[in-house]
Each structure stands twice: as C-alpha cells, then as structure tokens.
Design a protein around this motif. Structure first.
Motif, PDB file in Angstrom:
ATOM      1  N   UNK A  50       0.833  -1.199   0.000  1.00 11.74           N
ATOM      2  CA  UNK A  50       0.000   0.000   0.000  1.00 11.74           C
ATOM      3  C   UNK A  50       0.869   1.250   0.000  1.00 11.74           C
ATOM      4  N   UNK A  51       0.328   2.323  -0.504  1.00  8.96           N
ATOM      5  CA  UNK A  51       1.066   3.579  -0.542  1.00  8.96           C
ATOM      6  C   UNK A  51       0.296   4.640  -1.297  1.00  8.96           C
ATOM      7  N   UNK A  52       1.012   5.387  -2.146  1.00  6.30           N
ATOM      8  CA  UNK A  52       0.365   6.440  -2.923  1.00  6.30           C
ATOM      9  C   UNK A  52       1.157   6.667  -4.204  1.00  6.30           C
ATOM     10  N   UNK A  53       0.563   7.415  -5.123  1.00 11.02           N
ATOM     11  CA  UNK A  53       1.181   7.717  -6.411  1.00 11.02           C
ATOM     12  C   UNK A  53       1.342   9.229  -6.524  1.00 11.02           C
ATOM     13  N   UNK A  54       2.545   9.675  -6.804  1.00 12.87           N
ATOM     14  CA  UNK A  54       2.828  11.095  -7.023  1.00 12.87           C
ATOM     15  C   UNK A  54       2.835  11.346  -8.530  1.00 12.87           C
ATOM     16  N   UNK A  55       1.846  12.071  -9.000  1.00 10.07           N
ATOM     17  CA  UNK A  55       1.719  12.372 -10.422  1.00 10.07           C
ATOM     18  C   UNK A  55       2.378  13.724 -10.703  1.00 10.07           C
ATOM     19  N   UNK A  56       3.347  13.727 -11.580  1.00  9.91           N
ATOM     20  CA  UNK A  56       4.069  14.961 -11.905  1.00  9.91           C
ATOM     21  C   UNK A  56       3.325  15.762 -12.977  1.00  9.91           C
ATOM     22  N   UNK A  57       3.603  17.041 -12.999  1.00  8.62           N
ATOM     23  CA  UNK A  57       3.029  17.900 -14.025  1.00  8.62           C
ATOM     24  C   UNK A  57       3.635  17.567 -15.382  1.00  8.62           C
ATOM     25  N   UNK A  58       2.894  17.900 -16.441  1.00  6.67           N
ATOM     26  CA  UNK A  58       3.351  17.552 -17.782  1.00  6.67           C
ATOM     27  C   UNK A  58       4.666  18.247 -18.140  1.00  6.67           C
ATOM     28  N   UNK A  59       4.841  19.473 -17.640  1.00  5.75           N
ATOM     29  CA  UNK A  59       6.046  20.228 -17.974  1.00  5.75           C
ATOM     30  C   UNK A  59       7.117  20.143 -16.873  1.00  5.75           C
ATOM     31  N   UNK A  72      11.549  11.399  -1.016  1.00  4.28           N
ATOM     32  CA  UNK A  72      11.133  10.021  -0.750  1.00  4.28           C
ATOM     33  C   UNK A  72      12.266   9.216  -0.125  1.00  4.28           C
ATOM     34  N   UNK A  73      13.497   9.443  -0.580  1.00  6.06           N
ATOM     35  CA  UNK A  73      14.641   8.730  -0.012  1.00  6.06           C
ATOM     36  C   UNK A  73      14.886   9.130   1.435  1.00  6.06           C
ATOM     37  N   UNK A  74      14.620  10.371   1.774  1.00  6.14           N
ATOM     38  CA  UNK A  74      14.879  10.868   3.129  1.00  6.14           C
ATOM     39  C   UNK A  74      13.755  10.519   4.100  1.00  6.14           C
ATOM     40  N   UNK A  75      12.588  10.158   3.582  1.00  4.47           N
ATOM     41  CA  UNK A  75      11.450   9.879   4.455  1.00  4.47           C
ATOM     42  C   UNK A  75      11.574   8.461   5.033  1.00  4.47           C
ATOM     43  N   UNK A  76      11.558   8.363   6.366  1.00  2.00           N
ATOM     44  CA  UNK A  76      11.765   7.066   7.017  1.00  2.00           C
ATOM     45  C   UNK A  76      10.571   6.135   6.875  1.00  2.00           C
ATOM     46  N   UNK A  77       9.417   6.651   6.481  1.00  2.00           N
ATOM     47  CA  UNK A  77       8.240   5.806   6.329  1.00  2.00           C
ATOM     48  C   UNK A  77       8.123   5.160   4.966  1.00  2.00           C
ATOM     49  N   UNK A 121       4.823  -0.565   9.208  1.00  2.00           N
ATOM     50  CA  UNK A 121       4.509   0.209  10.412  1.00  2.00           C
ATOM     51  C   UNK A 121       3.992   1.602  10.136  1.00  2.00           C
ATOM     52  N   UNK A 122       4.207   2.109   8.912  1.00  2.00           N
ATOM     53  CA  UNK A 122       3.756   3.452   8.552  1.00  2.00           C
ATOM     54  C   UNK A 122       2.551   3.424   7.609  1.00  2.00           C
ATOM     55  N   UNK A 123       2.058   2.224   7.295  1.00  2.00           N
ATOM     56  CA  UNK A 123       0.915   2.115   6.377  1.00  2.00           C
ATOM     57  C   UNK A 123      -0.388   2.312   7.137  1.00  2.00           C
ATOM     58  N   UNK A 124      -0.520   3.504   7.719  1.00  2.00           N
ATOM     59  CA  UNK A 124      -1.748   3.902   8.399  1.00  2.00           C
ATOM     60  C   UNK A 124      -2.275   5.169   7.753  1.00  2.00           C
ATOM     61  N   UNK A 125      -3.534   5.458   8.040  1.00  2.00           N
ATOM     62  CA  UNK A 125      -4.153   6.629   7.425  1.00  2.00           C
ATOM     63  C   UNK A 125      -3.423   7.906   7.821  1.00  2.00           C
ATOM     64  N   UNK A 126      -3.057   8.040   9.099  1.00  2.00           N
ATOM     65  CA  UNK A 126      -2.386   9.253   9.568  1.00  2.00           C
ATOM     66  C   UNK A 126      -1.009   9.409   8.919  1.00  2.00           C
ATOM     67  N   UNK A 127      -0.228   8.331   8.885  1.00  2.00           N
ATOM     68  CA  UNK A 127       1.110   8.402   8.286  1.00  2.00           C
ATOM     69  C   UNK A 127       1.020   8.678   6.796  1.00  2.00           C
ATOM     70  N   UNK A 128       0.085   8.019   6.125  1.00  2.00           N
ATOM     71  CA  UNK A 128      -0.073   8.224   4.694  1.00  2.00           C
ATOM     72  C   UNK A 128      -0.473   9.660   4.384  1.00  2.00           C
ATOM     73  N   UNK A 129      -1.388  10.190   5.171  1.00  2.00           N
ATOM     74  CA  UNK A 129      -1.836  11.571   4.951  1.00  2.00           C
ATOM     75  C   UNK A 129      -0.697  12.554   5.180  1.00  2.00           C
ATOM     76  N   UNK A 130       0.109  12.320   6.233  1.00  2.00           N
ATOM     77  CA  UNK A 130       1.215  13.233   6.534  1.00  2.00           C
ATOM     78  C   UNK A 130       2.239  13.262   5.405  1.00  2.00           C
TER      79      UNK A 130
END
Length: 291
Positions: A50-59, A72-77, A121-130
C-alpha cells in the motif's frame, strides 16, 4: 511378581497417556501461536503493498523530479518507490492495449509518476496523509493519489480479525489449562491413598508434595519437547506445499515458540500438580472416596 509387573505396566501406561494429553494440548497452543504469526505476516504483506502515487506535471523537469526523489529517499516511512517517465508509461500501455496510443491521442497523454510503497509500520491513514500532504506541495507535482480509504478498510478488518483471534486464543488457553489440570489431577488421584499413608507416618506436606511436582515437571518438559519437535517438523514440511510460508513464518519464530513449549509444559504441570497434591493433603480419609 505378576501383580507387581501388572501394576508397573498400568502406572507406566497411565503416565504415557498423561504425557500424550499434555503434549497435544501444548501442540494446540503452539499451532495457535503460529497462526498469530501467519496473520501478522499477511497483514504486513498487505500493508507493504500500500502507498500512494505522485503524479508529476506535464512540464516538470529533471530537477523537480529529483527533488521528489530526495524527499522520498529521506522519508523514514517510505519502503520503496518506482519512477516511471511519461515515455515508459506510454510504451507499457501501448503494449498492453496492442495499439499506438500516441497516434490515437495525437501525442503522449501520460505524465511521469512515482509509485510509492510505505513500510508496514507506517501504512496507516495518519502516516499516509502526513507524507502525501507534504509530497503534494513539492514543485512540479500535479497531484497525489493515495490509498487512504483502502488502508482504513484494512485497519477496520484487521482490528475485527484481531479481536476474534484474541478471543479464540484466550478461550483456547483457558481450555488448555483446564485439560492439563484435569490430566495431572487424575494422575495424582490414583495415588491419593499413598498421600494419606505418608501423612499418617508423619511426612511433611513439602516432602509429600515434592515427588508429585517433580514428576509432573518432568512430564511437562518431555511433552513440551515433543510438541516443539512437531512444530519444527511442520515448519520444515509446510513450505513444500506453499513457498509463501517461508516468508510468513521464519525459523526464528518457530524456534522461539518451540523452545517455549517445554518451559510452558513444565510450569503448567508443576502448578497443577502442586494444587492437586494440596487438595488431597487437606482431605480426610472419608473424603478420599468422594473424588
């Protein structure tokens, strides 16, 4: 001579039956522990996907994409992430559909994106939202598509499953203790008149109780050792039926559970033997015939 031999065989058979009963109860407890380990492993596997998708702008340019990568590399979750450029996504979708999407749409309709997976351990609604809220503010990010509703549903399901498994585990523990208590008590019941005779000759309660507790402790150790060996054999055999069992239940988990079986058997059998012996130490001669 024949009577003595018959009595010896009867006592040995009774003790073996008692040990087998205790072994089966301990094996049942061990299987319940393994079931809990499997449930935890399945839950972690689900959360790991589980996780999320970061969609980049076209330009968006490489600098903006690198900023997202560093975040993303620096985030411990964050467990892992997969970057796909617009061209890569176009090629995959065209191959999947068997048509030239760029020719049909008059260009590449896709944009670059990051598929992010969180640690269990970080696949919770609060962690995902943060994490997703911060990612949405980074330069070049069009939107963040999260799986918070899926995680919320999984949390609810796992919470209910945990309550059910916990209730079953508690019920099984109570039944197991009751069975061990009855098994050990019946073993001492057959020697209740020996206890009464030893009291008549002046033996102390501790002196009378000691051999019963020592015998029950030894029986519990042997029963737990056999139950542990059966659990180890099951761990060796089950992966041949399903390879995922190797990932869900490690050898460390099984060794810890198996090693605790002799200790649990010795403790439970010793306590029940002590209680049963005390019962007949307090009983009168007439009460010996009542139970």
């Amino acid at each position: 001579m024949t009577r003595r031999r018959t009595h010896h065989i009867s006592t040995l058979g009774s003790r073996l039956t008692s040990m087998a009963s205790v072994m089966l109860v301990l094996l049942l407890i061990g299987i319940a522990c393994l079931a809990g380990v499997v449930a935890t492993g399945v839950q972690n596997d689900i959360r790991r996907n589980l996780g999320f998708v970061v969609v980049m702008q076209r330009d968006s340019d490489n600098d903006q994409q690198n900023i997202v990568k560093r975040f993303l590399l620096a985030n411990k979750g964050v467990e892992s992430f997969d970057f796909k450029s617009a061209d890569n996504i176009l090629a995959q979708e065209s191959e999947l559909m068997g048509e030239d999407i760029a020719a049909m749409a008059g260009g590449n309709p896709f944009t670059a994106e990051f598929s992010v997976r969180l640690k269990p351990g970080f696949a919770t609604v609060d962690s995902l939202t943060a994490v997703s809220d911060i990612a949405a503010t980074l330069p070049g990010v069009e939107e963040v598509v999260s799986e918070s509703e899926i995680i919320s549903g999984i949390d609810t399901t796992m919470r209910r499953a945990g309550l059910v498994l916990g209730g079953l585990g508690l019920f099984m523990l109570v039944v197991s203790v009751a069975l061990i208590n009855n098994t050990v008590s019946l073993s001492i019941y057959g020697r209740r008149f020996v206890i009464h005779t030893m009291r008549l000759v002046g033996a102390t309660n501790g002196f009378i109780r000691r051999p019963f507790v020592r015998s029950a402790c030894a029986s519990g150790l042997v029963s737990g050792f056999v139950a542990g060996l059966l659990l180890l054999a099951a761990r060796y055999y089950l992966p041949t039926l399903d390879a995922t069992f190797n990932r869900l239940v490690t050898w460390t988990d099984v060794v810890v559970i198996s090693a605790s079986m002799p200790l649990a058997g010795a403790l439970l059998c010793s306590l029940t033997a002590c209680v049963a012996a005390n019962r007949y130490l307090r009983a009168s001669y007439d009460e010996m015939f009542m139970k």
